[in-house]
Design an enzyme around this catalytic site. Structure first.
Site, PDB file in Angstrom:
ATOM      1  N   ASN A 121     -10.996   3.297-103.615  1.00 59.43           N
ATOM      2  CA  ASN A 121     -10.186   3.044-102.459  1.00 59.43           C
ATOM      3  C   ASN A 121     -10.536   1.609-101.716  1.00 59.43           C
ATOM      4  OD1 ASN A 121     -12.238   5.169-102.383  1.00 59.43           O
ATOM      5  ND2 ASN A 121     -12.330   4.648-100.192  1.00 59.43           N
TER       6      ASN A 121
ATOM      7  N   CYS B 245     -19.669   0.534 -90.794  1.00 54.79           N
ATOM      8  CA  CYS B 245     -20.055   0.608 -89.311  1.00 54.79           C
ATOM      9  C   CYS B 245     -19.580   1.851 -88.589  1.00 54.79           C
ATOM     10  CB  CYS B 245     -19.578  -0.733 -88.675  1.00 54.79           C
ATOM     11  SG  CYS B 245     -20.551  -1.498 -87.503  1.00 54.79           S
TER      12      CYS B 245
ATOM     13  N   HIS C 165       0.024  10.473 -97.150  1.00 58.81           N
ATOM     14  CA  HIS C 165       0.074   9.087 -96.383  1.00 58.81           C
ATOM     15  C   HIS C 165      -0.372   8.234 -97.063  1.00 58.81           C
ATOM     16  CE1 HIS C 165      -4.065   9.026 -95.104  1.00 58.81           C
ATOM     17  NE2 HIS C 165      -4.419   9.952 -95.674  1.00 58.81           N
TER      18      HIS C 165
ATOM     19  N   GLY D 148      -5.453  14.835 -99.124  1.00 55.64           N
ATOM     20  CA  GLY D 148      -6.103  14.762-100.480  1.00 55.64           C
ATOM     21  C   GLY D 148      -7.629  15.255-100.549  1.00 55.64           C
TER      22      GLY D 148
HETATM   23  N1  PLP Z   1      -9.732  10.209-101.988  1.00 54.80           N
HETATM   24  C1  PLP Z   1      -9.559   8.863-101.796  1.00 54.80           C
HETATM   25  C2  PLP Z   1      -9.989   7.893-103.082  1.00 54.80           C
HETATM   26  C3  PLP Z   1      -9.067   8.421-100.649  1.00 54.80           C
HETATM   27  O1  PLP Z   1      -8.878   7.003-100.337  1.00 54.80           O
HETATM   28  C4  PLP Z   1      -8.910   9.580 -99.397  1.00 54.80           C
HETATM   29  C5  PLP Z   1      -8.604   8.747 -98.209  1.00 54.80           C
HETATM   30  O2  PLP Z   1      -8.710   7.502 -97.892  1.00 54.80           O
HETATM   31  C6  PLP Z   1      -9.170  10.688 -99.771  1.00 54.80           C
HETATM   32  C7  PLP Z   1      -9.455  11.195-101.049  1.00 54.80           C
HETATM   33  C8  PLP Z   1      -8.779  11.561 -98.729  1.00 54.80           C
HETATM   34  O3  PLP Z   1      -7.449  11.717 -98.518  1.00 54.80           O
HETATM   35  P1  PLP Z   1      -6.752  12.535 -97.204  1.00 54.80           P
HETATM   36  O4  PLP Z   1      -6.968  11.624 -96.157  1.00 54.80           O
HETATM   37  O5  PLP Z   1      -5.509  13.031 -97.482  1.00 54.80           O
HETATM   38  O6  PLP Z   1      -7.655  13.551 -97.077  1.00 54.80           O
END
Ligand code: PLP
Length: 393
Positions: A152, A326, A202, A72
């Site tokens: 997230n 943290c 993932h 991502g």
């Molecule tokens: N963008 C969001 C909203 C995410 O939650 C995450 C990973 O937690 C990422 C991007 C990054 O993805 P990756 O872990 O595949 O690089």
């Protein structure tokens, strides 16, 4: 000890069906998909199938709109930097204060090292944007607006279709980081003016280290990773074949069951959330409860530290995540909760529970019972606890 895994926004279990489909592509069918011979050709065909499965899940017009990446984070970097390289005369980026570091730190870097101007849009106490502020922020110098689909930490979903329309009317490129949304809510990109969308394997029961970038047909784009002719010249590098196939299978599984599966996940999430709100005093849910991913609940337990709750949960085999940073060595609450103005005392005691298709009723019941006892125990010894004298306001 059996693990009860409530940290699916961090990463997910590989679906057994995905694992099975990937297996032949390590030791048996290991050809390079770019090779002319049949041994490469059969792999290339399987990659085409994966691209089609992803395009189908997203409702994209054509499989050629899908570019495979390594994660991502790479998709986000490629979208933002690939657009800026396509519009070298434009020097302004718009994003929000609550993005993942994959976007926030990329924008920060572009500001500090390359002189781009970045507007970080604020959110209100429910984690939502003021779309008038977005409208006013876009100028003729704005190259790209990058706004996440779903957060997230809180699961809050932005009105991305409306946002994309505003951005397109004003003539900028629109990218959305949909890493947390794909596989959890339905998509139909043919009916949406979104130019680019990032996803990551993932987060939807595919392996780590594989992602994709949707690039709407006709969108200007310069490759971020420069090299061979792979991905129609839009991303160099020999394909991560087994993982691409795994991502394709994971998208197919999500396409088959999304409504039913997410309904089940939401019912369990709501049960967890409502029981905790009813049975544990001084708790609150962070973020817009109406417009939210079905699997995510971010709950604050006032008077105690999120990390203490997490450690005690972990001792009992339960994995969740805390809302304070943290891990970064700071005791500051997360940038998302701070941007929402969540009071310090609540932000510090916040826990993110994120469920998946594998979450069960029994697990929900166990987590509720364990949490009630953990919160009771921690509050009894906290100097700020409701039964003790020190108060912080
Ligand atoms: N963008 C969001 C909203 C995410 O939650 C995450 C990973 O937690 C990422 C991007 C990054 O993805 P990756 O872990 O595949 O690089």
């Amino acid at each position: 000890m059996k693990t009860i895994y409530f940290d699916n926004n961090a990463t997910t279990k590989l679906a057994p069906e995905v694992f099975e489909e990937m297996q032949p592509y390590f030791c048996d069918l290991y050809g390079n998909p770019s090779s002319m011979h049949h041994f490469g050709g059969q792999v290339a065909k399987k990659i085409i199938e994966a691209r089609m499965r992803i395009a189908k899940l997203l409702g994209a017009k054509s499989p050629s709109e899908i570019i495979f990446t390594s994660c991502g984070t790479e998709s986000d970097n490629a979208a933002i930097i690939g657009t800026l390289r396509s519009y070298p005369q434009k020097k302004h980026i718009i994003t929000t204060k609550v993005e993942h570091p994959a976007v926030l730190n990329t924008c920060r870097y572009l500001h500090q090292k390359e002189g781009y101007q970045v507007t970080y849009l604020p959110v209100d106490s429910s984690g939502q944007l003021d779309l008038n502020e977005l409208r006013e922020a876009i100028t003729s110098d704005t190259a790209i607006v990058s706004i996440m689909y779903a957060n997230n930490e809180t699961g809050v979903i932005f009105p991305i279709s409306e946002i994309a329309h505003i951005v397109k009317e004003k003539g900028a490129v629109f990218h959305t980081d949909a890493v947390q949304a794909v596989g959890k809510i339905p998509f139909n990109l043919q009916e949406s003016p979104i130019d680019m969308l990032s996803l990551s394997g993932h987060k939807l029961h595919a392996p780590k280290g594989i992602g994709a970038l949707y690039l709407k047909e006709g969108t200007k784009f310069e490759p971020f990773l420069i090299g061979g002719h792979q991905e129609l010249g839009r991303r160099g590098g020999t394909e991560n074949v087994a993982s691409i196939i795994g991502l394709g299978k994971a998208c197919e599984l999500a396409s088959l069951n999304i409504a039913e599966e997410q309904n089940k996940v939401k019912t369990l999430r709501d049960k967890l959330e409502n029981s905790l709100l009813q049975r544990v005093p001084s708790t609150r849910v962070n973020g817009d409860r109406m417009h939210r991913l079905p699997n995510t609940s971010n709950i604050s337990f006032e008077f105690i530290e999120g990390e203490a709750i997490l450690l005690l949960l972990s001792d009992r085999g339960i994995a969740a995540s805390s809302g304070s940073a943290c891990t970064s060595g700071s005791l500051e609450p997360s940038h998302v909760l701070r941007s929402m103005g969540v009071p310090f005392t609540h932000a510090h005691g916040s826990i993110r529970f994120s469920l998946s298709r594998y979450t069960t009723e029994e697990e929900i019941a166990t987590v509720i019972n364990e949490l009630i006892s953990i919160v009771d125990r921690l509050r009894a010894i906290s100097p700020f606890g409701p039964k003790n004298k020190v108060s912080i306001h």
